[in-house]
Design a protein around this motif. Structure first.
Motif, PDB file in Angstrom:
ATOM      1  N   ASN A   1       0.831  -1.194   0.000  1.00 41.23           N
ATOM      2  CA  ASN A   1       0.000   0.000   0.000  1.00 41.23           C
ATOM      3  C   ASN A   1       0.870   1.251   0.000  1.00 41.23           C
ATOM      4  OD1 ASN A   1      -2.301  -1.659   0.222  1.00 41.23           O
ATOM      5  ND2 ASN A   1      -2.186  -1.615   2.456  1.00 41.23           N
ATOM      6  N   SER A   2       0.254   2.370  -0.326  1.00 40.63           N
ATOM      7  CA  SER A   2       0.958   3.663  -0.334  1.00 40.63           C
ATOM      8  C   SER A   2       2.266   3.564  -1.113  1.00 40.63           C
ATOM      9  CB  SER A   2       1.232   4.132   1.094  1.00 40.63           C
ATOM     10  OG  SER A   2       0.042   4.250   1.835  1.00 40.63           O
ATOM     11  N   LEU A   3       2.190   2.987  -2.285  1.00 43.07           N
ATOM     12  CA  LEU A   3       3.392   2.752  -3.076  1.00 43.07           C
ATOM     13  C   LEU A   3       4.045   4.049  -3.511  1.00 43.07           C
ATOM     14  CD1 LEU A   3       2.129  -0.326  -5.062  1.00 43.07           C
ATOM     15  CD2 LEU A   3       4.240  -0.247  -3.716  1.00 43.07           C
ATOM     16  N   LYS A   4       5.366   4.006  -3.593  1.00 42.85           N
ATOM     17  CA  LYS A   4       6.181   5.151  -3.980  1.00 42.85           C
ATOM     18  C   LYS A   4       7.013   4.778  -5.208  1.00 42.85           C
ATOM     19  CE  LYS A   4       6.854   6.189   0.937  1.00 42.85           C
ATOM     20  NZ  LYS A   4       7.871   6.384   2.010  1.00 42.85           N
ATOM     21  N   PRO A   5       7.448   5.777  -5.980  1.00 43.57           N
ATOM     22  CA  PRO A   5       8.327   5.465  -7.125  1.00 43.57           C
ATOM     23  C   PRO A   5       9.572   4.682  -6.711  1.00 43.57           C
ATOM     24  CG  PRO A   5       7.477   7.681  -7.326  1.00 43.57           C
ATOM     25  CD  PRO A   5       7.011   7.172  -5.987  1.00 43.57           C
ATOM     26  N   ASP A   6      10.077   4.907  -5.500  1.00 43.33           N
ATOM     27  CA  ASP A   6      11.250   4.167  -5.026  1.00 43.33           C
ATOM     28  C   ASP A   6      10.976   2.681  -4.821  1.00 43.33           C
ATOM     29  OD1 ASP A   6      12.783   6.738  -2.891  1.00 43.33           O
ATOM     30  OD2 ASP A   6      12.799   6.403  -5.057  1.00 43.33           O
ATOM     31  N   ASP A   7       9.716   2.281  -4.814  1.00 46.29           N
ATOM     32  CA  ASP A   7       9.376   0.864  -4.696  1.00 46.29           C
ATOM     33  C   ASP A   7       9.495   0.126  -6.031  1.00 46.29           C
ATOM     34  OD1 ASP A   7       6.773   1.882  -2.473  1.00 46.29           O
ATOM     35  OD2 ASP A   7       8.693   0.971  -1.911  1.00 46.29           O
ATOM     36  N   THR A   8       9.748   0.855  -7.102  1.00 52.00           N
ATOM     37  CA  THR A   8       9.882   0.236  -8.417  1.00 52.00           C
ATOM     38  C   THR A   8      11.061  -0.733  -8.432  1.00 52.00           C
ATOM     39  OG1 THR A   8       8.880   2.105  -9.580  1.00 52.00           O
ATOM     40  CG2 THR A   8      10.351   0.678 -10.855  1.00 52.00           C
ATOM     41  N   ALA A   9      10.795  -1.986  -8.802  1.00 54.65           N
ATOM     42  CA  ALA A   9      11.828  -3.018  -8.800  1.00 54.65           C
ATOM     43  C   ALA A   9      11.218  -4.319  -9.317  1.00 54.65           C
ATOM     44  CB  ALA A   9      12.376  -3.241  -7.395  1.00 54.65           C
ATOM     45  N   VAL A  10      12.091  -5.285  -9.550  1.00 55.93           N
ATOM     46  CA  VAL A  10      11.627  -6.659  -9.729  1.00 55.93           C
ATOM     47  C   VAL A  10      11.554  -7.290  -8.342  1.00 55.93           C
ATOM     48  CG1 VAL A  10      12.096  -8.913 -10.752  1.00 55.93           C
ATOM     49  CG2 VAL A  10      12.651  -6.825 -12.025  1.00 55.93           C
ATOM     50  N   TYR A  11      10.416  -7.870  -8.033  1.00 57.72           N
ATOM     51  CA  TYR A  11      10.193  -8.471  -6.716  1.00 57.72           C
ATOM     52  C   TYR A  11      10.317  -9.991  -6.840  1.00 57.72           C
ATOM     53  CZ  TYR A  11       8.789  -4.083  -4.646  1.00 57.72           C
ATOM     54  OH  TYR A  11       8.787  -2.795  -4.149  1.00 57.72           O
ATOM     55  N   TYR A  12      11.104 -10.558  -5.935  1.00 59.96           N
ATOM     56  CA  TYR A  12      11.380 -11.988  -5.941  1.00 59.96           C
ATOM     57  C   TYR A  12      10.875 -12.644  -4.663  1.00 59.96           C
ATOM     58  CZ  TYR A  12      14.701 -10.933  -9.700  1.00 59.96           C
ATOM     59  OH  TYR A  12      15.282 -10.521 -10.873  1.00 59.96           O
ATOM     60  N   CYS A  13      10.275 -13.798  -4.825  1.00 58.62           N
ATOM     61  CA  CYS A  13       9.905 -14.650  -3.700  1.00 58.62           C
ATOM     62  C   CYS A  13      11.067 -15.605  -3.436  1.00 58.62           C
ATOM     63  CB  CYS A  13       8.644 -15.425  -4.063  1.00 58.62           C
ATOM     64  SG  CYS A  13       8.079 -16.582  -2.810  1.00 58.62           S
ATOM     65  N   ALA A  14      11.314 -15.917  -2.171  1.00 54.11           N
ATOM     66  CA  ALA A  14      12.415 -16.803  -1.812  1.00 54.11           C
ATOM     67  C   ALA A  14      12.016 -17.660  -0.614  1.00 54.11           C
ATOM     68  CB  ALA A  14      13.659 -15.989  -1.490  1.00 54.11           C
ATOM     69  N   ALA A  15      12.724 -18.780  -0.454  1.00 58.21           N
ATOM     70  CA  ALA A  15      12.438 -19.698   0.654  1.00 58.21           C
ATOM     71  C   ALA A  15      13.743 -20.222   1.244  1.00 58.21           C
ATOM     72  CB  ALA A  15      11.576 -20.857   0.165  1.00 58.21           C
TER      73      ALA A  15
END
Length: 126
Positions: free
Chosen positions: A84-98
């Motif tokens: 929520n309340s996303l910002k331009p600085d949140d722009t990225a490729v998001y990866y899930c990991a375990a």
């Protein structure tokens, strides 16, 4: 064979919301910690959030505290990241990991994760 498949990325305006999902298979889920990391162009892959599958304990990076929420769905073996309340600085490729819960090392360090998804792009426009 372990598989982590992310979904839910996209383009959103600043202030908006997105929900990412990570569908997991091939793991004994109760013995793992699931994490989200992100990587912007030219930058390192950074920790975002993590959740212990067995206890439900959650961990967040300071830049996302109060805006992002990580949660697990036991019936669908899926981990979600509500942003929520996303910002331009949140722009990225998001990866899930375990990673196994009992491994030593910080949950915040990407080097301690054994399995990774292919990533999903999140773009926040100003």
């Amino acid at each position: 064979q372990v598989q982590l498949v992310e979904s839910g990325g996209g383009l959103v305006q600043a202030g908006g919301s997105l929900r990412l999902s990570c569908a997991a298979s091939g793991l004994t889920f109760s013995t793992y910690v699931m994490g989200w990391f992100r990587q912007a162009p030219g930058k390192e892959r950074d920790f975002v959030a993590a959740i212990s599958w067995s206890t439900g304990s959650t961990y967040y990076a300071n830049p996302v505290k109060g805006r992002f929420t990580i949660a697990r769905d036991n019936t669908k073996i899926t981990v979600h990241l509500q942003m929520n309340s996303l910002k331009p600085d949140d722009t990225a490729v998001y990866y899930c990991a375990a990673r196994p819960t009992l491994y030593s090392g910080s949950y915040y360090d990407r080097r301690n994760y054994s399995y990774w998804g292919q990533g999903t792009q999140v773009t926040v426009s100003s």
